[in-house]
Structure formats: C-alpha cells, structure tokens
Design a protein around this motif. Structure first.
Motif: not given
Length: 409
Positions: A146-156
């Motif tokens: 879930x950390x990776x998913x949140x980073x994805x939503x932040x940087x995408x």
C-alpha cells in the motif's frame, strides 16, 4: 509478541520482492492512464467528451472482470491470472493510441479491455501475497504494497507531466503498456500448497455457483461483513461527497485552487505515514484500531462543513490519510489469514467489487443530492454515516481483532 521483533524484512523474501515490483508496476500503469489521456485532451488529440467515455468504459471493464477473475484465480494458478490479465492490458493499451483522433469506438472498446485486465489482476495479486509471504510477515508485506501504491498516486501525475515535455500522449501510452508487461512477467509463482488443495476441489461448477461459494465464505466471518459494509459506506458516501465538494470549497470559501491541491496531497502523505506506522505496530485490538482509523474519514466532511482555517482542513486530510491505512493493512492481512485459502481470491474480489463498484454510484448520486438538499445537509449526513458505520461494525464481537472467536478447520 516477540516474534514480530524477530521477523525479517519482507524485502529479503525474493518472491515477495518480485510480487511487490509487479504490483507497483501495475499500479503505476493504472494511475497514469487518466493523466495521459488528460494530456491528450490538452494536445487536442481527443476531446473532453471522448476522455469521459474512455474512462467510463474502463471502469465498466474493471467492474465486470473483478468477480470473474476471483473465480478464475481460485480455480487456477493465481500467477497465471496475473500474467494473462496484465498481458491483456499491456497489449491493448496501444490500441487506445491508435483510436485517438479517428475512432471513439475503437478507443472505448480498447479501454474496456484494459479495464478488464486491471480488474482481473487485483484479486489474484491479493491472493498471491498469502502464498509467497508467511503469516508473520503479511502485515509488513501489505503495508509495503500500500505504501508503493500511495507513492504511485503521489508521483504519477508529476512524472506524466514531466514526460509530456519530451514525448506526446501516444508515446506515453506505450510506456504504460511496458509497465503492464513488467507486471505480467515479474511476479513469482505461488506455493504448491494452494495448487494441491485446488486440485481436490470439484471443478465443472458454474461461475455463479463458484462465486456463491465465495459469498458463503465471507458470511462465515461476521467481522468481515461489518467491516465491508463500513468501508462501502465510507467510499460511497464520504469519499464521493468530498470528491465533489472539495473543489467547490477550495474555490468559493478560500478563493484558491491551492487548498484543493494541498488537501489531496496531504491525504496521500498521511496514508504514507499510516503505512509506515502499521508496518511494525501490532495493536492487540487490531480490528477496533482499524475501524477507528476508517472512522477518521468522517473528519473530512466535517472540515468541509465548518469554516475552518485552510491549514486545519489540510491537517484533517492528513489524519484521514493515516486512518485509512490503519484500516487497509490490518483488513487485508486479516482476510489473508482468516479466509479459507482456496476461496481467498473470490472474497478479495467481493471486497474490490463493492468498494470500487459503489464509488461511481456515490459520485452519480451526490451531485443531485447537493442540488436538492444543499451542501451543508449532504456533508452533515455523510459525516454521520462515516462515523456511525465503523462504530456499528465495531459492535460485532469478532470485530475486535478481525478474527473468528473460535478456531475452525
């Protein structure tokens, strides 16, 4: 307990590292697509109406594929379902580019197939975690995911905008296709145990019968039904209302879109903090802590309802972000622990189907409700629902630890 301190990092588990990489690649591809298509609108390759149609058909494909994928991932290899679903999304994504400026039907059809690939891999990815990670490491594994998913939503969005300075939307769609191929090829095979157990199940049943088996499995866990109902209410009422109202409040109350950007970013930052916190924290009443975290989302409609300082509103979004991960990680971990392994993908698909499926319905209902009853009334009702639903779920005896009170074999 002492074993949590002794548990090694999940990133020393090569199988999980591969699974985490594949999940992250699929998440980045999924979140990047709307931004790439938005850039296509700015380039005038497609119109705003075409953008809406393509995103809507993608959602339809996603929701249609989730229950089917849950059955397939329990009948067959979860790794195989991941491979074919991500491969399908990867091969079909460039077709959207081919339809730009020439055929809305082609774009919409391709987007439906891409959405189906996205939906099909979700329950299989979730079930694979339980196959490649021992129970003692699953909470850390889910937190890392879930950390990776949140980073994805932040940087995408930022990465997409930067890449658009160099290439056009069609080339960016090709990049997302490569990400899907990575998600298809990198994840590991599951354990032999699940395969052997699956071989002893009776095949030849219809889809409806097999999916009904998953529903019966979910009904065996009262804490799951209560938690799923609370999550569904939060997404359909709370998330949908705040998604509609936040831009209006940012513009009309504060006179700047900066509050909108700051609040949405704060929510993601809070979620990152929550993921880091719950990766190591093992509360004794994990279910109650999770439901309390879910209830924190009710602070958002309250913050939008009351004339608070913009910094206070941003702070509310941070708290809600922390809370949602205090719910998500123990929730996924409990499902992987408590659900019978050969039904895990179907139960996960039910989770995704209700939470994702009712979000568009909530969005469609909120705008007319605001016009009919006013913003204040809608936000007040949504706040009450976001607090009341988790509180009601917490009254279920097994909700305290998201665990059956008696052990069943």
């Amino acid at each position: 307990m002492t074993e949590k301190a002794a548990a090694p990092s999940v990133f020393r588990n090569t199988a999980f590292l591969r699974l985490w990489t594949g999940t992250t690649a699929s998440g980045l591809a999924m979140w990047a697509l709307p931004f790439v298509l938005g850039l296509a609108v700015l380039e005038r390759s497609i119109t705003a109406v075409e953008l809406g149609v393509v995103l809507a058909t993608r959602t339809v494909g996603f929701l249609a594929a989730v229950p089917v994928a849950g059955v397939l991932a329990d009948r067959h290899s979860r790794r195989g379902v991941v491979f074919w679903s991500c491969l399908t999304a990867g091969l079909t994504t460039p077709v959207i580019a081919l339809g730009m400026g020439s055929s809305l039907l082609l774009m919409a059809t391709a987007a439906t197939v891409v959405g189906a690939g996205q939906g099909a891999c979700r329950p299989a990815f979730q079930a694979l975690v339980a196959e490649v990670v021992p129970e003692s490491g699953r909470q850390q594994a889910n937190a890392a995911t879930t950390f990776a998913i949140r980073v994805t939503t932040l940087v995408a969005p930022g990465l997409t905008a930067l890449a658009a300075l160099l290439v056009d939307a069609r080339a960016l769609l090709a990049v997302t296709a490569v990400l899907w191929l990575c998600a298809a090829l990198v994840p590991p095979k599951g354990t032999a145990e699940t395969k052997v157990r699956a071989q002893h199940r009776s095949f030849g049943k219809g889809f409806v019968t097999d999916f009904a088996d998953g529903l019966r499995e979910a009904r065996r866990h009262p804490w799951m039904l209560g938690g799923l109902a609370a999550l569904t209410v939060m997404i359909a009422a709370g998330y949908s209302a705040t998604a509609v109202v936040l831009p209006l409040v940012s513009r009309d109350r504060y006179g700047t879109e900066a509050v909108l950007a700051a609040a949405t970013t704060a929510y993601t930052v809070g979620a990152l903090v929550g993921a880091v916190l719950i990766a190591r924290w093992r509360p004794r009443a994990a279910g109650w802590v999770a439901l309390a975290g879910l209830a924190c989302y009710g602070l958002i409609p309250l913050g939008l309802l009351l004339p608070v300082h913009p910094f206070a509103l941003v702070g509310v979004y941070v708290v809600a972000g922390v809370g949602i991960e205090l719910f998500n990680v123990p929730w996924f971990t409990a499902i992987q622990r408590e659900v019978e392994p050969t039904r895990l993908a179907r139960v996960s698909s039910l989770d995704f189907l209700l939470s994702y499926g009712l979000a568009p319905a909530g969005l469609a209902f909120i705008a007319p409700a605001i016009e009919e009853f006013g913003v204040s009334a809608v936000l007040g009702v949504c706040a009450v629902l976001c607090f009341a639903a988790p509180a009601a779920a917490a009254l279920i005896p097994s909700a305290r630890g998201f665990r059956a009170r008696t052990t069943t074999s």
